[in-house]
Design an enzyme around this catalytic site. Structure first.
Site, PDB file in Angstrom:
ATOM      1  N   HIS A 156       0.960  -1.127   0.008  1.00 54.23           N
ATOM      2  CA  HIS A 156       0.068  -0.003   0.060  1.00 54.23           C
ATOM      3  C   HIS A 156       0.437   1.079  -0.024  1.00 54.23           C
ATOM      4  O   HIS A 156       1.543   1.237   0.488  1.00 54.23           O
ATOM      5  CB  HIS A 156      -1.015  -0.009   1.136  1.00 54.23           C
ATOM      6  CG  HIS A 156      -0.211   0.056   2.591  1.00 54.23           C
ATOM      7  ND1 HIS A 156       0.290   1.023   2.971  1.00 54.23           N
ATOM      8  CD2 HIS A 156       0.084  -1.097   3.215  1.00 54.23           C
ATOM      9  CE1 HIS A 156       1.241   0.788   4.021  1.00 54.23           C
ATOM     10  NE2 HIS A 156       0.479  -0.235   4.732  1.00 54.23           N
TER      11      HIS A 156
ATOM     12  N   CYS B 110       3.083  -4.931   6.958  1.00 50.95           N
ATOM     13  CA  CYS B 110       2.388  -4.790   5.597  1.00 50.95           C
ATOM     14  C   CYS B 110       3.990  -4.266   4.694  1.00 50.95           C
ATOM     15  O   CYS B 110       5.070  -3.778   5.152  1.00 50.95           O
ATOM     16  CB  CYS B 110       1.412  -3.488   5.363  1.00 50.95           C
ATOM     17  SG  CYS B 110       0.312  -4.192   5.883  1.00 50.95           S
TER      18      CYS B 110
END
Length: 249
Positions: free
Chosen positions: A209, A225
């Site tokens: 992301h 992440c």
């Protein structure tokens, strides 16, 4: 006797006429210049008006103008020097946001993965989108901080534009213990830590992301992440599809 008296009266008349003529002519004769003090700002000089032989200075010349700007700069040199010191510091911070090595670029790639595969090297903090002919498009990324590293192979299961964020319960509890309270839900936008795009990895809680903290790219900074600059994740988002294989090593 009468003759002498008449002669005296005639001489007096002639003298009187000459004196009158001389006084009348003197009225139009040039006067000598008036000599005044060199100090032309003296009040009595300024009251002479336009008297012959006198040149008056202008008001600007007589009354010297004040220069508040100059006095201000001399009175407050510390403020000027402080502004000069602070400006370079801001420029240094902006240059330090990201090392140029982490900007997107085409590089040689000799891995076994086929073109179209995403390979993430969490030790060097690079993401590779494998291309043909031994090439890859490389991006800088932020990866899991110590204790949050992981590896494995997944497929992109979803794609979102400006995704919302629902922090998992363990993350909320972990951050609360540090005195940092996370929201249970945050809509997509510039303040959202997931940034402009998100690529969801399988059924896990991990994503590739964007970020609202681009200066963290290149470091071990996340809870697992894979972070990218917003402009980079937008570029990657357009190049891959749901079902793309992602290999994290």
């Amino acid at each position: 006797m009468k003759t002498v008296l008449l002669s005296l009266l005639g001489a007096a008349a002639v003298l009187a006429a000459g004196a009158s003529s001389s006084n009348a002519g003197d009225r139009y004769a040039d006067r000598p210049p008036v000599m005044v003090s060199p100090d032309l700002s003296a009040p009595w000089v300024l009251q002479l008006g336009r008297a012959p032989g006198i040149v008056r200075q202008s008001r600007q010349a007589v009354q010297q103008p004040q220069q508040p700007q100059r006095r201000y700069q001399q009175a407050q040199p510390d403020r000027i020097r402080t502004a000069t010191v602070q400006a370079p510091a801001k420029r240094v911070v902006m240059r330090a946001q990201i090392d140029p090595i982490y900007l997107p670029q085409e590089v040689a790639f000799d891995g076994p993965q086929k073109p179209g595969t995403i390979v993430i090297d969490t030790t060097q903090n690079f993401l590779y989108l494998v291309e043909k002919n031994g090439k890859a498009r490389r991006y800088g990324v932020g990866t899991g901080k110590p204790g949050f590293e992981w590896s494995g192979t997944h497929k992109i299961s979803n794609k979102r534009v400006w995704p919302d964020w629902r922090p998992p319960a363990p993350m909320i509890a972990r951050e609360a213990a540090k005195g940092r309270y996370l929201p249970t839900y945050l809509a997509g936008g510039m303040e959202n830590p997931l940034g402009a795009r998100a690529l969801y990895l399988g059924s896990t809680e991990y994503r590739i992301h964007g970020t609202n903290q681009p200066w963290t790219i290149g470091g071990a900074v996340s809870s697992g992440c894979i972070r990218m600059r917003n402009e980079d994740v937008v570029d990657l988002y357009e190049r891959v599809n749901i079902g793309t294989t992602v290999v994290v090593i």
